[in-house]
Design an enzyme around this catalytic site. Sequence first.
Site, PDB file in Angstrom:
ATOM      1  N   TYR A   8      38.234  -0.319 -12.935  1.00 20.08           N
ATOM      2  CA  TYR A   8      38.119  -1.086 -14.184  1.00 20.08           C
ATOM      3  C   TYR A   8      37.833  -2.549 -13.900  1.00 20.08           C
ATOM      4  O   TYR A   8      36.888  -3.128 -14.445  1.00 20.08           O
ATOM      5  CB  TYR A   8      39.410  -0.945 -14.991  1.00 20.08           C
TER       6      TYR A   8
ATOM      7  N   GLY B 185      37.224   7.310 -27.338  1.00 15.60           N
ATOM      8  CA  GLY B 185      37.269   6.964 -28.753  1.00 15.60           C
ATOM      9  C   GLY B 185      37.518   8.182 -29.619  1.00 15.60           C
ATOM     10  O   GLY B 185      37.482   9.325 -29.144  1.00 15.60           O
TER      11      GLY B 185
ATOM     12  N   SER C   6      33.928   1.277 -23.031  1.00 17.24           N
ATOM     13  CA  SER C   6      34.575   1.429 -21.726  1.00 17.24           C
ATOM     14  C   SER C   6      35.970   1.991 -21.922  1.00 17.24           C
ATOM     15  O   SER C   6      36.664   1.588 -22.862  1.00 17.24           O
ATOM     16  CB  SER C   6      34.703   0.089 -20.985  1.00 17.24           C
TER      17      SER C   6
ATOM     18  N   ASN D 162      30.434   7.805 -27.024  1.00 22.09           N
ATOM     19  CA  ASN D 162      30.338   9.172 -26.492  1.00 22.09           C
ATOM     20  C   ASN D 162      31.631   9.951 -26.728  1.00 22.09           C
ATOM     21  O   ASN D 162      31.739  11.109 -26.327  1.00 22.09           O
ATOM     22  CB  ASN D 162      29.968   9.169 -25.004  1.00 22.09           C
TER      23      ASN D 162
END
Length: 318
Positions: free
Chosen positions: A147, A39, A77, A35
């Site tokens: 996390y 990234g 993630s 998404n």
Amino acid sequence: MAWKRVLITGAAGFLGSHLTDAVLAEGAEVIGVDNLCTGSLENLQHLKGNAKFTFQQHDICHPFDFGEVDYVLNFASPASPVDYMKLGPETLRVGSDGTVNALELAKKYNAGFLHASTSECYGDPEVHPQVETYWGNVNPIGPRSVYDEAKRFSEATIMAYQRYYGVRTSMVRIFNTYGPRLQPNDGRVISNLMMQALAGDDLTVYGDGAQTRSFCFQSDLVRGILALAKSGEPLPTNIGNPEEWTILECAKTVLDVTGSSSKIVYRPMPQDDPKQRKPDITKARSILGWEPKVNLREGLEMSMDYFKQRIAQAAAAK
């Protein structure tokens, strides 16, 4: 059996993009899903025009299906403290809804499934080095919990799909990894220290620098991940470099490798920051025949051009 069509979530990330390269190099077709929350398409730019690679911009927290696959590599993630503390709810969702959706795809097509878990499952460990049978010492409501607990929930979910539905699953517990394509300002040790040293800034060390980490170069990690995926091992497996460094030793090595004259400055320790982190890789050695080949100095040298380029890009953008 060789893979024919593999889906990689988080494909535009640091590890996801290197994993994409490795799977393509083995001859498989790859569907990369991301998404672009953390990234970057820059990590996949070199694959433009590759007929065996398809990119789908999609949030895996919502159901998806891009056709039949024979393996799913789940690497979606936020992974750095800067990112997951900024994107706490999103991190929890990708570890829960995202993992379920990826597992549903594997279940539908009877595909194998490997999940990127983390050494953070061990928290601030009271067992050293960390072995896979250790249950961990995690603060479930601390700032890092979004996390830590997302990854721990993912592991529980994966085991449920394995036990109840017979999905063929594996889990890699990743220890600190670095190399080209690591986000330059993501708050992780190597990226912080390399960027600071190459820019001529002071190197930030938290506490007295006596806390330890182990640093695994990306090519070693990717090699271990692929071996684990093909092994069929269903339980969590540590993949990391067991050579233990204090943060202060790491900072001094960065100064040496870069030739920087920067100074080291000390800042207060963040809450719940682990004091020790070192993988026991006995299992990976015995069942995979895997161990790392690249030491820290070599890895830093192989990463230097990348970080220099990122500094040049940042300077040009000003």
